[in-house]
Design a protein around this motif. Sequence first.
Motif, PDB file in Angstrom:
ATOM      1  N   ALA A 152       0.832  -1.204   0.000  1.00  0.00           N
ATOM      2  CA  ALA A 152       0.000   0.000   0.000  1.00  0.00           C
ATOM      3  C   ALA A 152       0.867   1.254   0.000  1.00  0.00           C
ATOM      4  N   GLY A 153       0.514   2.213  -0.859  1.00  0.00           N
ATOM      5  CA  GLY A 153       1.234   3.484  -0.924  1.00  0.00           C
ATOM      6  C   GLY A 153       2.446   3.485  -1.818  1.00  0.00           C
ATOM      7  N   ALA A 154       2.813   2.334  -2.386  1.00  0.00           N
ATOM      8  CA  ALA A 154       3.974   2.282  -3.280  1.00  0.00           C
ATOM      9  C   ALA A 154       3.635   2.934  -4.620  1.00  0.00           C
ATOM     10  N   GLU A 155       4.658   3.221  -5.397  1.00  0.00           N
ATOM     11  CA  GLU A 155       4.479   3.690  -6.766  1.00  0.00           C
ATOM     12  C   GLU A 155       5.243   2.762  -7.698  1.00  0.00           C
ATOM     13  N   LEU A 156       4.714   2.591  -8.898  1.00  0.00           N
ATOM     14  CA  LEU A 156       5.259   1.643  -9.857  1.00  0.00           C
ATOM     15  C   LEU A 156       5.583   2.378 -11.148  1.00  0.00           C
ATOM     16  N   VAL A 157       6.841   2.303 -11.574  1.00  0.00           N
ATOM     17  CA  VAL A 157       7.272   2.915 -12.823  1.00  0.00           C
ATOM     18  C   VAL A 157       7.443   1.794 -13.848  1.00  0.00           C
ATOM     19  N   VAL A 158       6.631   1.858 -14.919  1.00  0.00           N
ATOM     20  CA  VAL A 158       6.608   0.791 -15.912  1.00  0.00           C
ATOM     21  C   VAL A 158       7.084   1.337 -17.257  1.00  0.00           C
ATOM     22  N   VAL A 217       8.754   1.625  -6.186  1.00  0.00           N
ATOM     23  CA  VAL A 217       9.250   2.621  -5.239  1.00  0.00           C
ATOM     24  C   VAL A 217       8.399   2.545  -3.990  1.00  0.00           C
ATOM     25  N   GLY A 218       9.052   2.446  -2.849  1.00  0.00           N
ATOM     26  CA  GLY A 218       8.337   2.262  -1.601  1.00  0.00           C
ATOM     27  C   GLY A 218       7.428   3.420  -1.249  1.00  0.00           C
ATOM     28  N   PRO A 219       6.521   3.224  -0.294  1.00  0.00           N
ATOM     29  CA  PRO A 219       5.611   4.290   0.148  1.00  0.00           C
ATOM     30  C   PRO A 219       6.386   5.521   0.593  1.00  0.00           C
ATOM     31  N   PRO A 220       5.795   6.705   0.444  1.00  0.00           N
ATOM     32  CA  PRO A 220       6.497   7.937   0.824  1.00  0.00           C
ATOM     33  C   PRO A 220       6.891   7.944   2.301  1.00  0.00           C
ATOM     34  N   GLU A 221       8.008   8.597   2.578  1.00  0.00           N
ATOM     35  CA  GLU A 221       8.471   8.793   3.946  1.00  0.00           C
ATOM     36  C   GLU A 221       8.398  10.282   4.265  1.00  0.00           C
ATOM     37  N   ARG A 222       8.306  10.579   5.526  1.00  0.00           N
ATOM     38  CA  ARG A 222       8.286  11.982   5.947  1.00  0.00           C
ATOM     39  C   ARG A 222       9.674  12.391   6.413  1.00  0.00           C
ATOM     40  N   ARG A 223      10.208  13.437   5.767  1.00  0.00           N
ATOM     41  CA  ARG A 223      11.517  13.965   6.143  1.00  0.00           C
ATOM     42  C   ARG A 223      11.399  15.466   6.265  1.00  0.00           C
ATOM     43  N   ARG A 224      11.736  15.969   7.449  1.00  0.00           N
ATOM     44  CA  ARG A 224      11.658  17.407   7.715  1.00  0.00           C
ATOM     45  C   ARG A 224      10.278  17.961   7.368  1.00  0.00           C
ATOM     46  N   GLY A 225       9.252  17.192   7.722  1.00  0.00           N
ATOM     47  CA  GLY A 225       7.898  17.674   7.568  1.00  0.00           C
ATOM     48  C   GLY A 225       7.309  17.528   6.186  1.00  0.00           C
ATOM     49  N   PRO A 276       9.644  10.195  -1.796  1.00  0.00           N
ATOM     50  CA  PRO A 276       9.484   8.787  -2.172  1.00  0.00           C
ATOM     51  C   PRO A 276      10.344   7.881  -1.307  1.00  0.00           C
ATOM     52  N   GLY A 277       9.811   6.726  -0.961  1.00  0.00           N
ATOM     53  CA  GLY A 277      10.584   5.751  -0.234  1.00  0.00           C
ATOM     54  C   GLY A 277      11.624   5.107  -1.145  1.00  0.00           C
ATOM     55  N   PRO A 278      12.471   4.281  -0.618  1.00  0.00           N
ATOM     56  CA  PRO A 278      13.539   3.660  -1.421  1.00  0.00           C
ATOM     57  C   PRO A 278      12.966   2.682  -2.454  1.00  0.00           C
ATOM     58  N   ALA A 279      13.669   2.565  -3.575  1.00  0.00           N
ATOM     59  CA  ALA A 279      13.286   1.572  -4.569  1.00  0.00           C
ATOM     60  C   ALA A 279      13.446   0.188  -3.950  1.00  0.00           C
ATOM     61  N   ARG A 280      12.392  -0.616  -4.009  1.00  0.00           N
ATOM     62  CA  ARG A 280      12.439  -1.922  -3.358  1.00  0.00           C
ATOM     63  C   ARG A 280      12.807  -3.034  -4.329  1.00  0.00           C
ATOM     64  N   ARG A 281      12.346  -2.909  -5.564  1.00  0.00           N
ATOM     65  CA  ARG A 281      12.473  -4.048  -6.437  1.00  0.00           C
ATOM     66  C   ARG A 281      12.464  -3.593  -7.880  1.00  0.00           C
ATOM     67  N   ARG A 282      13.204  -4.286  -8.711  1.00  0.00           N
ATOM     68  CA  ARG A 282      13.194  -4.012 -10.142  1.00  0.00           C
ATOM     69  C   ARG A 282      12.943  -5.309 -10.893  1.00  0.00           C
ATOM     70  N   ARG A 283      12.202  -5.191 -11.965  1.00  0.00           N
ATOM     71  CA  ARG A 283      12.014  -6.314 -12.884  1.00  0.00           C
ATOM     72  C   ARG A 283      12.542  -5.894 -14.241  1.00  0.00           C
TER      73      ARG A 283
END
Length: 409
Positions: A178-184, A197-205, A209-216
């Motif tokens: 949930a919350g991930a993004e997919l670049v195709v 790309v992982g779900p968004p993270e909060r940094r300095r308010g 985007p979260g870290p890339a988790r997986r590539r195909r």
Amino acid sequence: MKATWEQRLIEVEVGAVAHGGHCVARHEGRVVFVRHALPGERVVVRITEDSGGSFCRGDAVEVLVASDDRVQQPCPFAGPGLCGGCDWQHATPQAQLELKAAVVAEQLRRLAGLERRVVVEPLPGGAEDWRTRMRLAVDAEGRAGFRKHRSHEVVPVDHCVIAVPDALDDVVDRTWPAGAELVVTRDAGGQVHLTEVGPPERRRGRQVPGPARRRRGSGTATELAAGRAWNLRADGFWQVHPAAADTFAKVVAEWADCRPGQRAWDLYGGVGLFASVLAEQVGATGSVAVVEYSTRAVQDGRRNLSDLPQVSWYAGKTEEVLRTPEFTDLPPDVVVLDPPRKGAGRAVVTEIARSRPERVVYVACDPAALARDIASFAQRGYDLAQLRAFDAFPMTHHVECVALLEPAR
């Protein structure tokens, strides 16, 4: 605080098309920007956004008097309150071209003071099955889809009528975090690449985007244009229509018209598509300077054009690079630029005009930004000599233009 009309139903006569995928209507002295309508129609509009000012936004939810240009939209996910990706599925292909032409002409008239007849040219392949690059979002239940217009809400889909065949087959039939993004990306060889790309993270308010988790796929897409094969990061920039890159390269080559031994600039040069045709024209005795902000694109470009020693690469913001001695001391004969949607802007236009090139070839994905920059060029002694517009994004409101600017006579 003024009362708003949100969720109110109103009946309006639809006026002219406007930039952004909507038409203009008026009701009780206010402007209403209406999506899912066509000029000349009478529709019932549900107001979707209203801050209480002079205008509001809404969707046509019922058509009382239809335009002759209206058709049944081919996608079940297009329409009021649904996917925001396609703006004109309810218009015939010819009407879509005419709507986009009207928008380009209106932007030139309003922002650049130019009266010009515009014709939008279709690219090969038709209005469906063309999009090779997509970014999808994942809803709370793990379903992939596209966002609603002007919203973060996700509309889950099981297919997309403008996507190239097979691109989404392994994306829409499974569950994702949930919350991930997919670049195709489906490249010219038919290989599908996917970056999760992982779900968004909060940094300095703020959210990032979260870290890339997986590539195909291999992660390296192979594309074909300008007589060359291009290898680049699958999630890097490349034209989304299969015919666009080659079409634009041919127009750039024709209008740049460099002579052997000349110097050219390729600004916002990406992986060097236009630099390749410029290098061919200037030959071994000439030079092409590519300016690109993305260091990844520069790396890909250097690899792709390693056989062209006359091409030099500069990574950085265009307005800053153009102020360095390598550029101020060596003015170009021809400049090509392909800026992002916001346009080049006054600072870049000033630096280009200061260098007094013979020709400027401007590739633009936003007609309003193009018109503003054409007006800036006019203030600095350059006139619009030629313009071509292409429907590189069928079904959407987007249109690609290529403009030739020359010193005023």
